[in-house]
Design an enzyme around this catalytic site. Structure first.
Site, PDB file in Angstrom:
ATOM      1  N   THR A  71     -11.275  -3.032  21.524  1.00 24.41           N
ATOM      2  CA  THR A  71     -10.021  -2.254  21.508  1.00 24.41           C
ATOM      3  C   THR A  71     -10.199  -1.099  22.498  1.00 24.41           C
ATOM      4  O   THR A  71      -9.947  -1.262  23.678  1.00 24.41           O
ATOM      5  CB  THR A  71      -9.674  -1.738  20.092  1.00 24.41           C
ATOM      6  OG1 THR A  71     -10.825  -1.125  19.510  1.00 24.41           O
ATOM      7  CG2 THR A  71      -9.210  -2.880  19.215  1.00 24.41           C
ATOM      8  N   LYS A 101     -17.839  -4.610  18.177  1.00 26.19           N
ATOM      9  CA  LYS A 101     -16.850  -3.749  18.808  1.00 26.19           C
ATOM     10  C   LYS A 101     -16.718  -2.490  17.970  1.00 26.19           C
ATOM     11  O   LYS A 101     -17.026  -2.505  16.772  1.00 26.19           O
ATOM     12  CB  LYS A 101     -15.505  -4.451  18.990  1.00 26.19           C
ATOM     13  CG  LYS A 101     -14.793  -4.944  17.754  1.00 26.19           C
ATOM     14  CD  LYS A 101     -13.985  -3.934  16.999  1.00 26.19           C
ATOM     15  CE  LYS A 101     -13.000  -3.239  17.896  1.00 26.19           C
ATOM     16  NZ  LYS A 101     -12.280  -2.180  17.108  1.00 26.19           N
ATOM     17  N   THR A 149     -19.099  -2.229   8.506  1.00 22.29           N
ATOM     18  CA  THR A 149     -18.703  -1.471   9.684  1.00 22.29           C
ATOM     19  C   THR A 149     -17.805  -2.259  10.622  1.00 22.29           C
ATOM     20  O   THR A 149     -17.886  -3.473  10.656  1.00 22.29           O
ATOM     21  CB  THR A 149     -19.958  -1.072  10.474  1.00 22.29           C
ATOM     22  OG1 THR A 149     -19.549  -0.372  11.627  1.00 22.29           O
ATOM     23  CG2 THR A 149     -20.732  -2.298  10.929  1.00 22.29           C
ATOM     24  N   GLU A 180     -15.508   6.742  20.962  1.00 21.33           N
ATOM     25  CA  GLU A 180     -14.363   7.113  21.793  1.00 21.33           C
ATOM     26  C   GLU A 180     -14.590   8.450  22.491  1.00 21.33           C
ATOM     27  O   GLU A 180     -14.806   9.475  21.847  1.00 21.33           O
ATOM     28  CB  GLU A 180     -13.093   7.159  20.942  1.00 21.33           C
ATOM     29  CG  GLU A 180     -12.580   5.755  20.639  1.00 21.33           C
ATOM     30  CD  GLU A 180     -11.378   5.731  19.734  1.00 21.33           C
ATOM     31  OE1 GLU A 180     -10.690   4.711  19.708  1.00 21.33           O
ATOM     32  OE2 GLU A 180     -11.136   6.731  19.042  1.00 21.33           O
ATOM     33  N   ASN A 196      -6.828   9.408  21.396  1.00 21.47           N
ATOM     34  CA  ASN A 196      -6.202   9.214  20.094  1.00 21.47           C
ATOM     35  C   ASN A 196      -4.865   9.906  19.911  1.00 21.47           C
ATOM     36  O   ASN A 196      -4.238   9.787  18.871  1.00 21.47           O
ATOM     37  CB  ASN A 196      -7.171   9.622  18.988  1.00 21.47           C
ATOM     38  CG  ASN A 196      -8.251   8.571  18.821  1.00 21.47           C
ATOM     39  OD1 ASN A 196      -7.946   7.444  18.480  1.00 21.47           O
ATOM     40  ND2 ASN A 196      -9.492   8.927  19.109  1.00 21.47           N
ATOM     41  N   THR A 235       2.047   5.065  21.216  1.00 21.48           N
ATOM     42  CA  THR A 235       3.254   5.355  22.015  1.00 21.48           C
ATOM     43  C   THR A 235       2.964   5.338  23.501  1.00 21.48           C
ATOM     44  O   THR A 235       1.828   5.311  23.922  1.00 21.48           O
ATOM     45  CB  THR A 235       3.826   6.741  21.634  1.00 21.48           C
ATOM     46  OG1 THR A 235       2.778   7.687  21.654  1.00 21.48           O
ATOM     47  CG2 THR A 235       4.462   6.681  20.282  1.00 21.48           C
TER      48      THR A 235
END
Lengths: 409, 409
Positions: free
Chosen positions: B160, B186, B197, B283, B404, B409
């Protein structure tokens, strides 16, 4: 305990602060503990003219500052005269000298207000693991001038990364008497209280029975200051203190006296307002997030769900980005282990319902427009019971990272 | 269970992945679930040629995706043939159609590999609360070509916000036989597993006794994949799966067979390497943070302390800013409620001791230089016992907030 009354009997004092109640004074100086800067203050005292009943709650972090431990000890006497606070250095993990320094701060304040050392509470906030610059504090305390007008300076002196001082005061009537209740607080990082919170000092000129004072304060704090989160981290120095000095006269307020209802309503009003002020000024925050959980199996589950949502980085960043990504709300609720019936649960962003047992088609622009506001409401009905709770937090912004990436260096 | 052996017997397979063990195939296509982009894949199948023993662990989040619930159900049979995974949409909170869609994904994969539906596990990762585009999945599955060379494409298909595919494989010898173990995973947000996890699929061509396989996998996952944190949020779709198909021949490995030691060592090696790979690619992360807690009263307290430190925004931002603000380490340890003796505790940043019962004078530039590295070590001796634990996390960067703030959107 009496039920909170309607807000009808409470009036806000414009520009009010912790010295608005009768018989309280305060003052502050720049002692040189914080790095120099325009108009900075970093050492203050808030005092009652006479002995005050005290209620105090402290951080549940296992690692706690010497100031916290000493204030707990002194608070047990039930009577306090003053609180001395410095900002810039927190006096945590300083080895044996930390305790001696906390004691000396109490002694300095006790001499200043002519009280016993064990009637003084002490708070230190700032960097952990740096010793207090005691020579600066010794030189600073005599320069503090305690006056009824000093409440605002005291509010400035206890700030760390706060962008503005946090103060308020209200008037309330009870049993034919008029009382005042004031408050001052500081945040605004390392905030996710586990029992008490950051610094919040509440003052009142009502005379209140000690054991009742402590029960009422605990109940009010649990639903207000203990329901806010800035970053999920719990400080080592948090404390919330309520001083009631009786300077306004009137009968002693206790559990079963007629004045209890108005007193508790004022206390909840002040604690909730201070909690929202703190969350709104969270480090780097641009928005206040209010999370309402309804339909929970128990009050504990409602509280846990509300607090987990306010602490979720993914919810906080979505709100920052005005992104109506309501799935993250359900994820955070689920992480709290609060029970939920997904087949009947409902989710709202502001007043827009976005989920009701399944995803709803909704106006994403209207939902996003609500998230753009400075006050954002997130609401979840867990659909398994009748308990509810409200928590407050703030959005997570790049500025939070900037502030905290170079705090000591 | 056998003690982990030294790493001596384990050799890393260059470019290895989940189809490196004998008898495993995989493949992936771009079905149009993710937004279009160069070389994107979003639908994949990982399969064993024959029936494989399966061990599986799942998220403990109360809100869990239909794919998780279905895979739990199918995993109970102890035998699995394939895992079908899509990325882009997570199939969580989709009402009654979510369950039907998860079932249809299993049916599509079962037809493809000629297995029973209840021998298929299914994983969906991505946005919560959007229905799966089943017409795209129906059209996509027949286009998947399953080959021994397909492991890398499968790794790409399950990504992702990952910046790179995560795969590895090792060879290990046991009882005169040579085995291979591969893995694919991932991440990389919503990561703070509570039992299992994100996605991590481990394959091996060893034949392993089912109940032993599950115990060994649980033990390995608890010390590796369950010890990483990216943001403290627990996903609704996390799963870790181990498939053992026996294609390499050799005797069945069980609790008390001589091969158990080598098997467990390989399993721990692979799970730990995948855990670190996931944390490093958190991230927005720029650094891998390893937190070692020693001298704890119990293993549970050591784990809690290590995990709380890796999840602390204030620790993560300090590491991001190369700020040797070790007080935040103690704050986070204290928040975990692990017992600590501050009079004897010690703290290291890399190899620089900064606290030993009290703050030490230390070379701030050396400590800061360590924090600048891509691998940062934080170590705390709680000084109350003998238990220890290690956890992995990453720094918190402005990029995390950017990623994030506009996910849907």
């Amino acid at each position: 305990m009496a039920k909170p009354a309607a807000k009808g009997g409470i009036t806000v004092v414009r520009g009010g602060n912790a010295t608005s109640p009768l018989g309280f004074v305060a003052g502050a100086v720049y002692a040189g503990i914080k790095a120099p800067g325009k108009d900075k203050l970093d050492l203050g005292i808030l005092a009652s003219d006479g002995p005050a009943s005290v209620a105090a709650m402290f951080t549940r972090n296992v690692v706690r500052g010497d100031a916290v431990v000493m204030s707990q000890l002194h608070g047990r006497g039930g009577i306090a005269r003053a609180i001395i606070v410095n900002a810039g250095v927190s006096n945590v993990a300083n080895g044996p000298r930390g305790w001696a320094d906390a004691q000396e701060m109490c002694e300095l304040a006790a001499a200043k207000v002519r009280a016993r050392t064990n009637e003084i509470l002490v708070g230190s906030t700032g960097v952990i693991g740096k010793p207090l610059p005691m020579e600066k504090i010794r030189a600073g305390v005599p320069r503090i001038v305690l006056t009824q007008a000093g409440g605002y300076d005291f509010a400035r002196a206890i700030m760390t990364t706060d962008t503005r001082p946090k103060t308020m005061a209200v008037r309330f009537d009870a049993g034919g008497h008029r009382y005042t209740m004031g408050a001052v607080a500081k945040g605004v990082g390392m905030i996710h209280p586990d029992m008490a919170t950051m610094f919040c000092f509440v003052t009142t000129d009502a005379e209140v029975h000690g054991p009742y004072l402590r029960r009422a304060f605990r109940a009010a704090v649990n639903d207000s200051l203990n329901m806010i989160s800035v970053d999920g981290d719990t400080s080592t120095s948090d404390m919330a203190v309520l001083l009631a000095n009786g300077a306004a006269g009137g009968p002693q307020i206790g559990e079963n006296t007629p004045e209890a209802t108005a007193f508790e309503a004022a206390l909840r009003h002040v604690c909730t307002a201070m909690a929202k002020m703190l969350a709104r000024d969270g480090e780097g925050a641009e928005k206040l997030i209010e999370v309402r959980i309804e339909g929970a199996m128990s009050h504990a589950e409602a509280r846990a769900a509300a607090r987990t949502v306010t602490a979720s980085p993914l919810v906080k960043t979505a709100v920052h980005g005005n992104d109506p990504n309501w799935g993250r709300l359900l994820m955070a609720v689920g992480r709290s282990h609060a029970r939920i019936d997904l087949r009947r649960a409902r989710v709202w962003l502001g007043t827009t319902m976005v989920y009701s047992g399944e995803p709803l088609a909704f106006d994403e622009r209207a939902a996003s427009a609500h998230l753009r506001k400075s006050d954002v409401l997130l609401r979840v009905d867990l659909a398994v019971g009748r308990a509810s709770a409200t928590a407050w937090g703030c959005d997570l912004t790049p500025e939070y990272v900037h502030i905290n990436s170079d705090y000591t260096t």
